[in-house]
Scaffold this active site. Structure first.
Site, PDB file in Angstrom:
ATOM      1  N   GLU A 192       0.832  -1.222   0.000  1.00 15.94           N
ATOM      2  CA  GLU A 192       0.000   0.000   0.000  1.00 15.94           C
ATOM      3  C   GLU A 192       0.860   1.263   0.000  1.00 15.94           C
ATOM      4  O   GLU A 192       0.761   2.110   0.894  1.00 15.94           O
ATOM      5  CB  GLU A 192      -0.961  -0.009   1.187  1.00 15.94           C
ATOM      6  CG  GLU A 192      -2.033  -1.066   1.052  1.00 15.94           C
ATOM      7  CD  GLU A 192      -3.137  -0.974   2.103  1.00 15.94           C
ATOM      8  OE1 GLU A 192      -2.915  -0.333   3.133  1.00 15.94           O
ATOM      9  OE2 GLU A 192      -4.203  -1.549   1.871  1.00 15.94           O
ATOM     10  N   GLU A 242      -5.227  -8.261  -1.364  1.00 15.70           N
ATOM     11  CA  GLU A 242      -6.023  -8.271  -0.131  1.00 15.70           C
ATOM     12  C   GLU A 242      -7.477  -7.965  -0.431  1.00 15.70           C
ATOM     13  O   GLU A 242      -7.785  -7.080  -1.218  1.00 15.70           O
ATOM     14  CB  GLU A 242      -5.547  -7.195   0.861  1.00 15.70           C
ATOM     15  CG  GLU A 242      -4.192  -7.421   1.440  1.00 15.70           C
ATOM     16  CD  GLU A 242      -3.781  -6.325   2.428  1.00 15.70           C
ATOM     17  OE1 GLU A 242      -4.662  -5.681   3.031  1.00 15.70           O
ATOM     18  OE2 GLU A 242      -2.569  -6.120   2.585  1.00 15.70           O
TER      19      GLU A 242
HETATM   20  C1  BG6 Z   1      -4.420  -3.180   4.607  1.00 19.99           C
HETATM   21  C2  BG6 Z   1      -3.066  -3.612   5.066  1.00 19.99           C
HETATM   22  O1  BG6 Z   1      -4.454  -1.804   4.711  1.00 19.99           O
HETATM   23  O2  BG6 Z   1      -5.536  -3.534   5.318  1.00 19.99           O
HETATM   24  C3  BG6 Z   1      -3.068  -4.772   6.040  1.00 19.99           C
HETATM   25  O3  BG6 Z   1      -2.209  -3.887   3.995  1.00 19.99           O
HETATM   26  C4  BG6 Z   1      -4.224  -4.602   6.997  1.00 19.99           C
HETATM   27  O4  BG6 Z   1      -1.831  -4.816   6.677  1.00 19.99           O
HETATM   28  C5  BG6 Z   1      -5.521  -4.628   6.227  1.00 19.99           C
HETATM   29  O5  BG6 Z   1      -4.233  -5.525   8.035  1.00 19.99           O
HETATM   30  C6  BG6 Z   1      -6.757  -4.527   7.084  1.00 19.99           C
HETATM   31  O6  BG6 Z   1      -6.672  -3.432   7.953  1.00 19.99           O
HETATM   32  P1  BG6 Z   1      -6.843  -3.603   9.512  1.00 19.99           P
HETATM   33  O7  BG6 Z   1      -6.567  -2.274  10.083  1.00 19.99           O
HETATM   34  O8  BG6 Z   1      -8.249  -4.055   9.710  1.00 19.99           O
HETATM   35  O9  BG6 Z   1      -5.880  -4.643   9.936  1.00 19.99           O
END
Ligand code: BG6
Length: 509
Positions: free
Chosen positions: A199, A400
């Site tokens: 990101e 993701e």
């Molecule tokens: C993304 C990141 O922004 O979102 C991850 O690359 C992160 O590292 C994921 O865990 C979800 O966000 P969060 O804050 O719910 O863990």
């Protein structure tokens, strides 16, 4: 189109799997000669109070310089879950085995830079760290999973942040290049897919916690994720672009068989109304959305940033050769995290600064939201994939996508997480539609297939997993693994290569 023998729209060999990051799973922050990383100082932020230690209000994902100094001196006062992770460092075999039991073809993980170079720029790499990842990659292969590895996922060595202001300095660029070169040579043949920075675009809103690692400083506004010294943040971005491009070039030189991609947090924007001004706002916001992948995929600064830089008195300092490096270091494929979409309303400025609107989004009345207020928009997934492919015509990997929820686990770590199944089903459906539209997608990684520490709040109780881990937000628990209902759903989905998305024939074994 649909494969007549499998009934699937997903290409043969599609990489189904899940994604993690070293700082959110490994733990063992002080073992194996690992050096401290910025993520070791990310405090737990409870969703109830959204407060840090001793009741101080703490903005989401922010960290002040005072807090960092205090945590360095008195770590015992703080709850720092990323130091513990889910103890993947010691338990990776049993944890990977659970993922393989769902039929995973790909396991996205990251290397902790400070496990390889404890200070980020040491004379020699740390053999213990290198050996650890050898063992993990070997285990992945033994279990039939391809590792897809991020070089830097929100955990730059602390020393580089303290001494050099992270990627404010070209010293950190050089250190990153050396780190990249070291792991490419070591894992040649073992790792086929690499990503540079996780990101990368989040440096605008979270300059410390993300990989830019600019120290939070009240004087330049970087302690506040929504304000700040934009000139500095764009200079940091430039330095990261150069670091990323240098890594791409090295990767191609060292292992011509390997492929290397980028990773941006993709925020698709909708206009609030048909008003042309709102539509214009979408265009402006999209510029900040696209800027990072445009540089990394096309190898040059896009035309639209010139006006923004001119009007905001931003002058990017380039070193001789930078432009050539960016051109030569374009990525082989593009990857995104996709969680949500946003609504944009005209702000009355011709070229506004990016809102980085992770919390300031206008509510979309047509969408439900997660317990953390993240709008759920499967159709937006198809839309965004079409936009990305149209722009780059490069293969896409979904780095993701996932749903964080409060799971009521029973004594076996089981939960009827139909909400997670529904989220997965609807997103995979739209992924299939995008593929039918002609978008070239070669893999999908669910975020956090095993419960892990949240990036934003360092909660374990914000659970994403199909596999549960018996752990709470304070490090108590047995680490026992459990299989949620979604485990069996994803297993069935993968076995059919995405053809069977039905939710009424899930076999709980
Ligand atoms: C993304 C990141 O922004 O979102 C991850 O690359 C992160 O590292 C994921 O865990 C979800 O966000 P969060 O804050 O719910 O863990």
């Amino acid at each position: 189109m649909v494969n007549s023998s499998t009934g699937s729209v997903f290409p043969d060999g599609f990489l189904w799997g899940g994604a993690t990051a070293a700082n959110q799973i490994e733990g063992a922050y002080d073992e194996g000669r690992r050096g401290l990383a910025t993520s070791d100082f990310a405090p737990f932020i409870s969703r109830e109070a959204n407060r840090g230690y001793e009741g101080d209000p703490l903005p989401h994902n922010a960290m002040t310089r005072e807090m960092l100094d205090d945590a360095l001196e008195h770590p015992e006062k703080w709850n720092l879950p990323k130091r513990r992770g889910i103890d993947f460092y010691h338990r990776y075999r049993e944890q990977l085995a659970e993922l393989a039991a769902m039929g995973f073809k790909v396991f996205r993980m990251s290397i902790s830079w400070s496990r390889i170079f404890p200070n980020g720029d040491d004379a020699e790499p740390n053999e213990e760290g290198l050996a650890f990842y050898d063992a993990v990659f070997d285990e992945c292969h033994r279990l039939g999973m391809e590792p897809l590895v991020t070089l830097c996922h929100f955990d730059t060595p602390l020393n580089l942040a303290l001494k050099y202001g992270g990627f404010k300095s070209r010293h950190t660029v050089d250190a990153f290049e050396r780190y990249a070169e070291t792991v490419f040579s070591r894992y040649k043949g073992k790792v086929k897919y690499w990503l540079t920075f996780n990101e990368i675009n989040n440096v605008l809103t979270n300059p410390f916690t993300c990989s830019g690692v600019v120290l939070p400083d009240p004087n330049d506004g970087t302690h506040n994720p929504y304000k700040g010294d934009w000139a500095m943040k764009y200079q940091v971005s430039h330095n990261q672009f150069v670091a990323s491009a240098k890594a791409v070039i090295k990767c191609h030189e060292i292992d011509p068989e390997a492929k290397i991609g980028n990773m941006v947090c993709r925020l698709e924007n909708y206009a609030e109304s048909p008003k042309p001004e709102d539509q214009l706002q979408v265009l402006f916001e999209d510029h900040f959305n696209w800027f990072y992948s445009d540089v990394q995929a096309k190898g040059e600064y896009p035309y639209y940033m010139k006006r923004f830089f001119d009007e905001n008195d931003i002058h990017i300092e380039m070193e001789p050769g930078d432009e050539e490096t960016l051109k030569a270091g374009t990525v082989d494929f593009v990857t995104i995290s996709y969680y949500m979409t946003y609504i944009m309303r005209y702000k009355g400025e011709p070229v506004p600064k990016p809102s980085g609107s992770l919390v300031s989004a206008i509510k979309n009345p047509y969408l439900e939201a997660s317990e953390w207020g993240w709008p759920i928009d499967p159709l937006g997934f198809r839309i965004t994939l079409n936009h990305i492919y149209d722009r780059y015509h490069l293969p896409i990997f979904i780095s993701e996508n996932g749903l964080g929820a409060v799971d009521q686990l029973d004594e076996n770590g089981y939960v009827e997480d139909d909400y997670r199944i529904d989220y997965l089903k609807r997103h995979v459906e739209q992924l299939g539609e995008a593929i039918k539209d002609g978008v070239d997608v070669f893999g999908y990684a669910w975020w956090g297939p095993i419960d892990l520490v949240s990036s934003g709040t360092s909660e374990v109780s914000k659970r994403y997993g199909f596999v549960s881990v018996d752990l709470d937000d304070f490090g108590s628990g047995t680490h026992k693994l459990g299989r949620k209902k979604s485990f069996y759903y994803y297993k069935k989905l993968i076995a059919s290569n995405g053809a069977d998305l039905s939710t009424d024939n899930i076999v709980i074994e």
